[in-house]
Design a protein around this motif. Structure first.
Motif, PDB file in Angstrom:
ATOM      1  N   UNK A 156       8.156   6.944   7.426  1.00  0.00           N
ATOM      2  CA  UNK A 156       8.088   7.185   5.978  1.00  0.00           C
ATOM      3  C   UNK A 156       7.212   6.331   5.240  1.00  0.00           C
ATOM      4  N   UNK A 157       7.382   4.904   5.516  1.00  0.00           N
ATOM      5  CA  UNK A 157       6.619   4.049   4.658  1.00  0.00           C
ATOM      6  C   UNK A 157       5.206   4.256   5.387  1.00  0.00           C
ATOM      7  N   UNK A 158       4.811   4.287   6.587  1.00  0.00           N
ATOM      8  CA  UNK A 158       3.318   4.442   6.905  1.00  0.00           C
ATOM      9  C   UNK A 158       2.742   5.828   6.412  1.00  0.00           C
ATOM     10  N   UNK A 159       3.472   6.759   6.323  1.00  0.00           N
ATOM     11  CA  UNK A 159       2.899   8.007   5.523  1.00  0.00           C
ATOM     12  C   UNK A 159       2.486   7.899   4.317  1.00  0.00           C
ATOM     13  N   UNK A 196     -12.748   8.777   3.022  1.00  0.00           N
ATOM     14  CA  UNK A 196     -11.829   9.782   4.066  1.00  0.00           C
ATOM     15  C   UNK A 196     -11.080  10.856   3.567  1.00  0.00           C
ATOM     16  N   UNK A 197     -10.883  11.876   4.218  1.00  0.00           N
ATOM     17  CA  UNK A 197     -10.022  13.043   3.869  1.00  0.00           C
ATOM     18  C   UNK A 197      -8.748  12.552   4.715  1.00  0.00           C
ATOM     19  N   UNK A 198      -7.467  12.760   3.807  1.00  0.00           N
ATOM     20  CA  UNK A 198      -6.209  12.302   4.442  1.00  0.00           C
ATOM     21  C   UNK A 198      -5.640  13.436   5.636  1.00  0.00           C
ATOM     22  N   UNK A 199      -6.352  14.693   5.743  1.00  0.00           N
ATOM     23  CA  UNK A 199      -6.183  15.545   6.675  1.00  0.00           C
ATOM     24  C   UNK A 199      -7.094  16.356   7.362  1.00  0.00           C
ATOM     25  N   UNK A 200      -8.348  15.724   6.893  1.00  0.00           N
ATOM     26  CA  UNK A 200      -9.631  16.732   7.528  1.00  0.00           C
ATOM     27  C   UNK A 200     -10.696  15.430   7.994  1.00  0.00           C
ATOM     28  N   UNK A 222       0.837  -1.222   0.002  1.00  0.00           N
ATOM     29  CA  UNK A 222       0.105   0.024  -0.121  1.00  0.00           C
ATOM     30  C   UNK A 222       0.922   1.285  -0.093  1.00  0.00           C
ATOM     31  N   UNK A 223       2.121   1.170  -0.061  1.00  0.00           N
ATOM     32  CA  UNK A 223       3.116   2.421  -0.006  1.00  0.00           C
ATOM     33  C   UNK A 223       3.408   2.909  -1.453  1.00  0.00           C
TER      34      UNK A 223
END
Length: 111
Positions: free
Chosen positions: A87-90, A100-104, A24-25
């Motif tokens: 880094x991988x998780x991000x 979903x929104x990645x930052x909201x 998924x990265x």
């Protein structure tokens, strides 16, 4: 078994207890390669007849093992560090993707 599965399983390195998952990265697992010294890099056996480690003496300059030709892009112990795991998780999409929104937090105040 596909060629890709010969060196990884479902985008992981199960033989490394703490290795992160690349699933998924967007980072593709890379196959082992032979560097300019004839040493196989990324096979997880870390033993090659051509390796300076197997021919070590006082005459061997340790700097011979420095540089990118000694580092595998995906099968490297460096991925186990907290910084590289982060880094991988991000790079992974949120569990609720694509809803979903990645930052909201779209559900804020709805419960």
């Amino acid at each position: 078994m596909s060629e890709k599965d010969e060196f990884a399983m479902d985008e992981t390195m199960p033989h490394q207890a703490s290795a992160p998952s690349f699933k998924g990265t967007g980072i593709t697992m890379k196959k082992p390669f032979i560097n300019e010294y004839g040493v196989l890099i990324g096979d997880s056996f870390y033993d090659s007849k051509q390796s300076p480690l197997n021919q070590w003496s006082d005459d061997v300059d340790p700097s011979i093992m420095a540089g990118d030709q000694w580092v595998h892009p995906t099968n490297d112990i460096g991925w186990n560090t907290p910084e590289n795991r982060e880094l991988l998780e991000s790079k992974k999409k949120p569990d609720g993707f694509p809803f979903t929104h990645p930052d909201k937090d779209a559900g804020y105040g709805q419960d």
